[in-house]
Design an enzyme around this catalytic site. Structure first.
Site, PDB file in Angstrom:
ATOM      1  N   ASP A  13      70.533  93.767  30.384  1.00 46.73           N
ATOM      2  CA  ASP A  13      71.069  92.459  30.601  1.00 46.73           C
ATOM      3  C   ASP A  13      72.731  92.449  30.405  1.00 46.73           C
ATOM      4  OD1 ASP A  13      68.560  91.086  31.340  1.00 46.73           O
ATOM      5  OD2 ASP A  13      68.610  91.135  28.834  1.00 46.73           O
ATOM      6  N   GLY A  42      66.188  91.825  36.207  1.00 46.10           N
ATOM      7  CA  GLY A  42      66.785  91.403  37.459  1.00 46.10           C
ATOM      8  C   GLY A  42      68.322  91.483  37.422  1.00 46.10           C
ATOM      9  N   VAL A 252      67.015  86.775  33.598  1.00 48.63           N
ATOM     10  CA  VAL A 252      66.742  86.347  35.090  1.00 48.63           C
ATOM     11  C   VAL A 252      65.451  86.359  35.586  1.00 48.63           C
ATOM     12  CG1 VAL A 252      67.581  87.426  37.272  1.00 48.63           C
ATOM     13  CG2 VAL A 252      69.133  87.451  35.504  1.00 48.63           C
ATOM     14  N   VAL A 253      64.632  87.093  34.899  1.00 48.19           N
ATOM     15  CA  VAL A 253      63.401  87.172  35.402  1.00 48.19           C
ATOM     16  C   VAL A 253      62.551  86.080  34.687  1.00 48.19           C
ATOM     17  CG1 VAL A 253      61.152  88.481  35.519  1.00 48.19           C
ATOM     18  CG2 VAL A 253      63.427  89.734  35.910  1.00 48.19           C
ATOM     19  N   GLY A 255      63.578  83.559  32.237  1.00 48.74           N
ATOM     20  CA  GLY A 255      64.214  82.552  31.902  1.00 48.74           C
ATOM     21  C   GLY A 255      64.285  82.438  30.319  1.00 48.74           C
ATOM     22  N   PRO A 257      65.552  82.784  26.446  1.00 48.07           N
ATOM     23  CA  PRO A 257      66.698  83.110  25.680  1.00 48.07           C
ATOM     24  C   PRO A 257      66.851  84.447  25.249  1.00 48.07           C
ATOM     25  CG  PRO A 257      65.320  80.896  24.748  1.00 48.07           C
ATOM     26  CD  PRO A 257      64.436  81.950  25.565  1.00 48.07           C
ATOM     27  N   ARG A 258      68.027  84.731  25.536  1.00 50.64           N
ATOM     28  CA  ARG A 258      68.344  86.169  25.247  1.00 50.64           C
ATOM     29  C   ARG A 258      68.670  86.318  23.625  1.00 50.64           C
ATOM     30  NH1 ARG A 258      71.708  87.748  30.595  1.00 50.64           N
ATOM     31  NH2 ARG A 258      69.905  88.158  31.812  1.00 50.64           N
ATOM     32  N   ASP A 325      84.718  93.223  32.200  1.00 50.02           N
ATOM     33  CA  ASP A 325      84.009  92.008  32.703  1.00 50.02           C
ATOM     34  C   ASP A 325      84.575  90.842  31.946  1.00 50.02           C
ATOM     35  OD1 ASP A 325      82.234  90.339  34.123  1.00 50.02           O
ATOM     36  OD2 ASP A 325      81.016  90.439  32.193  1.00 50.02           O
TER      37      ASP A 325
END
Length: 338
Positions: A13, A42, A252-253, A255, A257-258, A325
């Site tokens: 991620d 994803g 992404v896949v 939903g 929480p990370r 980034d």
């Protein structure tokens, strides 16, 4: 630059998809190839228009109009996900799947969703990848060449990748998935891993690329690491704290929480560098570390906190940080190579 591998140092991620798309546009890459496990991870990229691109099967290098995209033979294919991405993004004339790819069936997905060990203990995405990989190892899975609707897109991806990489003017970008520290046979966190390895060497193997064509290993390091599912995460903060800081993230896949950390563990990063051999580093999500850098695209915007982390990452990895980034949009990047 014959071939470059984009690999995640930690738990995924981290922006590999955005990095692949950025480099494909910068260098007008001829080919981008997806490595990794399959559709259990994803990538998301936000365009300048604000449109959000999400992909699970194809590499995001197609955001450069001249780049063809492919799925390496070591990657699992879900025909439904593949068809959806072709239709949404109009990639029918630019996409290739290796006929030797194993196929994720609807039964594989159902079996994983019913597997309490994977769902509750491991925290799997339950997208059928583990069961499909197991069937492939047992030589009973279908391959892409067995699925009629995939026939128009079949081609020898290994041969194509090696052909392009052998051209001095060509460039192959290999987009790996997930993260080194989720590797099945290399992580200390088993069983809290994925179903294969996620390193430079495994990415080359997934694609079938001759190692002599490899020119660069771009290792992605997330400024504030995250992890989805179970397993240890050094320097973890609470979901409430992440939300308070405005840095909460969602998968992404799934939903989900990370889970979020407030610092990079230096020992883990050194180990990842040993395994992957990076030639340069992309430091991602810098705006979560320093909100003032969000959306900036010039080096004058790099503040002391980001400079401190750059120094620590370069010391731990032995490789220069050349990309920063700075926000969600594709061009929210500070390119220190120019």
């Amino acid at each position: 630059m014959p071939a470059s591998v984009i690999v995640d140092a930690l738990w995924g991620d981290s922006g590999k998809g955005k990095t692949c798309a950025y480099l494909a546009r910068k260098h007008d890459a001829q080919l981008a190839v997806r490595a990794g496990i399959g559709t259990n991870a994803g990538a998301s990229v936000t365009l300048e228009s604000g449109e959000l691109i999400k992909a699970r099967q194809l590499p995001t290098g197609w955001l450069n109009p001249g780049t063809k995209v492919a799925v390496g033979s070591g990657v699992l294919v879900d025909p439904r996900v593949f068809a959806d991405e072709l239709e949404r993004y109009g990639l029918g004339d630019r996409a290739m799947i290796d006929p030797r790819c194993a196929v994720i069936s609807e039964q594989h997905i159902a079996d994983e969703q019913a597997d309490q060990h994977l769902r509750k203990q491991v925290g799997s995405t339950c997208t059928g990848n583990g069961y499909a990989r197991a069937d492939f190892a047992l030589r009973r899975a279908q391959q892409a060449r067995d699925i009629p609707e995939l026939a128009p897109y079949l081609g020898d991806v290994a041969a194509e990748a090696n052909r392009v990489a052998a051209d001095p003017d060509g460039l192959v970008l290999i987009e790996s998935s997930q993260g080194t520290m989720l590797s099945l046979a290399l992580s200390e966190d088993y069983p809290y891993t994925t179903s294969g390895n996620c390193t430079t060497a495994s990415a080359l193997n997934d694609v079938g690329l001759n190692w002599r064509h490899l020119d660069e290993v771009i290792m992605i390091v997330k400024a504030l690491p995250t992890r989805v599912g179970e397993g240890p995460l050094p320097y973890e903060i609470s979901t409430a704290e992440a939300e308070r800081r405005g840095i909460a993230e969602y998968g992404v896949v799934t939903g989900r929480p990370r889970r979020k950390a407030e610092a990079i563990d230096a020992d883990t990063l050194r180990y990842a560098a040993m395994l992957n051999g990076p030639t340069r580093i992309a430091l991602t999500f810098c705006d979560h570390l320093d909100p003032a850098i969000r959306g900036q695209r010039g080096s004058a915007a790099i503040g002391p906190e980001v400079r401190r982390v750059i120094g620590e990452v370069e010391q731990a990895t032995g490789a220069p940080v050349t990309l920063l980034d700075t926000g969600p949009r594709l061009d929210d990047v500070i390119d220190l190579e120019g």
